[in-house]
Scaffold this motif. Structure first.
Motif, mmCIF file in Angstrom:
data_model
loop_
_atom_site.group_PDB
_atom_site.id
_atom_site.type_symbol
_atom_site.label_atom_id
_atom_site.label_comp_id
_atom_site.label_asym_id
_atom_site.label_seq_id
_atom_site.Cartn_x
_atom_site.Cartn_y
_atom_site.Cartn_z
ATOM 1 N N UNK A 197 1.221 -1.242 0.097
ATOM 2 C CA UNK A 197 0.301 -0.053 0.279
ATOM 3 C C UNK A 197 1.152 1.002 -0.346
ATOM 4 N N UNK A 198 0.213 2.615 -0.523
ATOM 5 C CA UNK A 198 0.809 3.779 -1.021
ATOM 6 C C UNK A 198 0.358 4.137 0.381
ATOM 7 N N UNK A 199 1.145 4.438 1.418
ATOM 8 C CA UNK A 199 0.569 5.481 2.335
ATOM 9 C C UNK A 199 0.064 6.791 2.112
ATOM 10 N N UNK A 200 -0.611 7.686 2.662
ATOM 11 C CA UNK A 200 -1.221 8.658 2.367
ATOM 12 C C UNK A 200 -1.981 9.199 3.922
ATOM 13 N N UNK A 201 -2.605 10.314 3.173
ATOM 14 C CA UNK A 201 -3.585 11.057 3.982
ATOM 15 C C UNK A 201 -4.731 11.114 3.845
ATOM 16 N N UNK A 202 -5.065 10.040 4.516
ATOM 17 C CA UNK A 202 -6.698 8.992 3.841
ATOM 18 C C UNK A 202 -7.893 10.020 4.773
ATOM 19 N N UNK A 203 -9.017 10.348 4.377
ATOM 20 C CA UNK A 203 -9.665 10.675 4.532
ATOM 21 C C UNK A 203 -11.075 9.975 5.086
ATOM 22 N N UNK A 204 -10.927 8.678 4.374
ATOM 23 C CA UNK A 204 -12.040 7.764 4.253
ATOM 24 C C UNK A 204 -11.904 6.419 3.888
ATOM 25 N N UNK A 205 -11.869 5.267 4.530
ATOM 26 C CA UNK A 205 -11.304 4.329 4.209
ATOM 27 C C UNK A 205 -12.290 3.597 3.136
ATOM 28 N N UNK A 206 -12.901 3.941 2.918
ATOM 29 C CA UNK A 206 -14.014 2.788 0.964
ATOM 30 C C UNK A 206 -13.966 3.608 -0.074
ATOM 31 N N UNK A 207 -14.078 3.087 -0.976
ATOM 32 C CA UNK A 207 -13.919 2.899 -2.058
ATOM 33 C C UNK A 207 -12.342 2.438 -2.919
ATOM 34 N N UNK A 208 -10.756 2.275 -1.271
ATOM 35 C CA UNK A 208 -9.897 0.976 -1.777
ATOM 36 C C UNK A 208 -10.292 0.864 -2.125
ATOM 37 N N UNK A 209 -11.110 -0.765 -2.919
ATOM 38 C CA UNK A 209 -11.313 -1.785 -3.221
ATOM 39 C C UNK A 209 -11.113 -1.545 -4.383
ATOM 40 N N UNK A 210 -12.732 -0.532 -5.252
ATOM 41 C CA UNK A 210 -12.968 -0.773 -6.690
ATOM 42 C C UNK A 210 -11.888 0.053 -7.347
ATOM 43 N N UNK A 211 -10.890 1.103 -6.904
ATOM 44 C CA UNK A 211 -10.490 1.490 -6.719
ATOM 45 C C UNK A 211 -9.438 0.810 -7.499
ATOM 46 N N UNK A 212 -8.690 -0.118 -6.868
ATOM 47 C CA UNK A 212 -7.550 -1.337 -6.772
ATOM 48 C C UNK A 212 -7.887 -1.699 -7.830
ATOM 49 N N UNK A 239 -8.552 7.217 -1.180
ATOM 50 C CA UNK A 239 -8.979 6.992 -0.318
ATOM 51 C C UNK A 239 -8.553 8.134 0.522
ATOM 52 N N UNK A 240 -8.498 9.453 -0.121
ATOM 53 C CA UNK A 240 -7.057 10.353 0.182
ATOM 54 C C UNK A 240 -8.061 11.735 0.031
ATOM 55 N N UNK A 241 -9.318 11.241 -1.343
ATOM 56 C CA UNK A 241 -11.057 11.924 -1.783
ATOM 57 C C UNK A 241 -12.194 11.832 -1.250
ATOM 58 N N UNK A 242 -13.135 12.580 -1.308
ATOM 59 C CA UNK A 242 -14.236 12.610 -0.473
ATOM 60 C C UNK A 242 -15.144 11.271 -1.385
ATOM 61 N N UNK A 243 -15.112 10.922 -2.186
ATOM 62 C CA UNK A 243 -15.817 9.887 -3.477
ATOM 63 C C UNK A 243 -15.919 8.647 -3.613
ATOM 64 N N UNK A 244 -15.662 8.101 -3.792
ATOM 65 C CA UNK A 244 -15.126 5.940 -4.723
ATOM 66 C C UNK A 244 -14.936 6.108 -6.077
ATOM 67 N N UNK A 245 -16.637 7.142 -6.729
ATOM 68 C CA UNK A 245 -16.637 7.182 -7.813
ATOM 69 C C UNK A 245 -15.926 8.497 -8.684
ATOM 70 N N UNK A 246 -16.631 9.388 -8.396
ATOM 71 C CA UNK A 246 -15.742 10.916 -8.883
ATOM 72 C C UNK A 246 -14.018 10.578 -8.815
ATOM 73 N N UNK A 247 -13.809 10.344 -7.930
ATOM 74 C CA UNK A 247 -12.437 10.746 -6.952
ATOM 75 C C UNK A 247 -11.575 9.860 -7.984
ATOM 76 N N UNK A 248 -12.213 8.755 -8.619
ATOM 77 C CA UNK A 248 -11.105 8.204 -9.793
ATOM 78 C C UNK A 248 -10.318 8.997 -10.390
ATOM 79 N N UNK A 249 -8.664 8.449 -10.147
ATOM 80 C CA UNK A 249 -7.860 8.735 -10.399
ATOM 81 C C UNK A 249 -7.163 8.240 -12.759
ATOM 82 N N UNK A 250 -6.613 9.621 -13.077
ATOM 83 C CA UNK A 250 -5.883 9.340 -14.720
ATOM 84 C C UNK A 250 -4.801 8.612 -14.235
#
Ligand SMILES: Nc1ncnc2c1ncn2[C@@H]1O[C@H](COP(=O)(O)OP(=O)(O)O)[C@@H](O)[C@H]1O
Ligand SMILES: O=C(O)C[C@@H](O)[C@H](O)C(=O)COP(=O)(O)O
Length: 332
Positions: free
Chosen positions: A258-273, A302-313
């Protein structure tokens, strides 16, 4: 090792299951009882994965059932807006509703989800609404375990898997266990095992594999020994912030950190992974790189507020991987 996918397919990935709504606490670091405002996002694990894949540049499609109301239309519009093909998302005509997930962010480590999933449209997807001509256009069929919880969605998914196997579409099974949708652990274990044995790739947390095996504190060694007697060629077992392991049928093991980061919330990790891991595999990267992609994508979400909208490029993921490998080199 690399997984081989059929070439000349219009879609990289077609996901089947629920497309719902997340209502994420706007005021964080407090219990749900004290949370007064929520922000709406598209949610539901397979929808998040399709959205994440599309943002990474894959051609993604979706098979599912939406409520015939404003919420259903919001989901369809958002998904097509980010490039997901929604032509095989059918609209419910029997008054079923959109599933809701209220998320509580008590602290970065302590998050929970309150789900409203009675009579939800997604679990009313009919086998007749799964089209072979659509599935055969894909390299990958992504199956969410929650869609197996009830009929007729269960049979619709089993039909989709049969059609995928018939047409050389790789089946990826994301265990995505949501306890409240199931009636018993015995039942979950039966259907999870049935589908995992037929899948080409199985992805889940250690806890989800325990549910599949109906055991407590199962071992990765035992899990892969059993699964590799059947169709799977790759099994990915996630251990939260401890990282993840990918096992191949040919006997290799790869560790993802895992890449340690400033976590806002833990959900969304699995789907983005899952979306970034699959992006890497489908675009021909090796498993070690796919693990890095999955872990980096999860760290960003996990460092952002949502699961879907936060998905990275892809650029954001590559930048994080590069920064962290430079840092590791400096420290060594
Ligand atoms: N707190 C965290 N900080 C950074 N990365 C995380 C964190 N939690 C999870 N991850 C990453 O997300 C991946 C999936 O997380 P996990 O919690 O196992 O899955 P799920 O969200 O499906 O329960 C992990 O393998 C890890 O790389
Ligand atoms: O899957 C759901 O129905 C809820 C999700 O939309 C929500 O964003 C979430 O829980 C994602 O969590 P993950 O499984 O850790 O990615």
């Amino acid at each position: 090792m690399k997984i081989q996918f059929s070439s000349d397919r219009e879609f990289d990935l077609i996901a089947i299951g629920r497309a719902c709504m997340d209502l994420n606490a706007v005021e964080y670091n407090r219990p749900m009882e004290e949370t007064m405002t929520f922000k709406k996002y598209v949610g539901g694990s397979p929808a998040n994965i399709a959205i994440g894949s599309s943002k990474l540049g894959l051609k993604a499609g979706f098979i599912g059932k939406l409520a015939n109301d404003q919420h259903g239309r919001f989901i369809e519009q958002y998904m097509s807006g980010v490039g997901v093909d929604t032509s095989n998302m059918v609209v419910d005509q029997e008054g079923h509703k959109t599933g809701l997930a209220f998320t509580e962010i008590k602290s970065p480590e302590e998050c929970s989800i309150l789900m409203y999933r009675d009579e939800v449209a997604d679990l009313y997807l009919q086998p007749s609404e799964v089209d072979e001509n659509y599935i055969k256009k894909a390299k990958v069929l992504l199956v969410s375990g929650t869609a197996l919880a009830k009929s007729p969605s269960r049979e619709a998914v089993l039909k989709a898997i049969q059609l995928a196997k018939k047409n050389d579409v790789k089946v990826v099974f994301e265990l995505d266990y949501r306890g409240y949708t199931w009636t018993s652990l015995e039942e979950t274990s039966v259907y999870y095992t049935l589908v995992a044995q037929q899948a080409d790739v199985v992805v889940g947390t250690r806890d989800e594999f325990d549910v599949m095996e109906n055991v407590t504190e199962g071992s990765n060694a035992e899990t892969i020994e059993q699964l590799f007697k059947h169709s799977p060629e790759l099994v990915v077992i996630k251990h939260g912030v401890e990282g993840s392991y990918a096992y191949t049928k040919s006997g290799e093991t790869f560790r993802g950190h895992a890449y340690l980061t400033k976590v806002l919330k833990t959900f969304g990790a699995g789907d983005s992974y899952a979306s970034a891991f699959l992006y890497a595999l489908i675009t021909g990267k090796d498993i070690e790189t796919a693990l890095k992609f999955g872990s980096a994508s999860a760290a960003i979400v996990v460092s952002k507020h949502s699961s879907s909208e936060a998905m990275p490029t892809v650029a954001e993921i590559e930048q994080l991987i590069e920064e962290r490998s430079e840092k590791a080199e400096q420290l060594s």
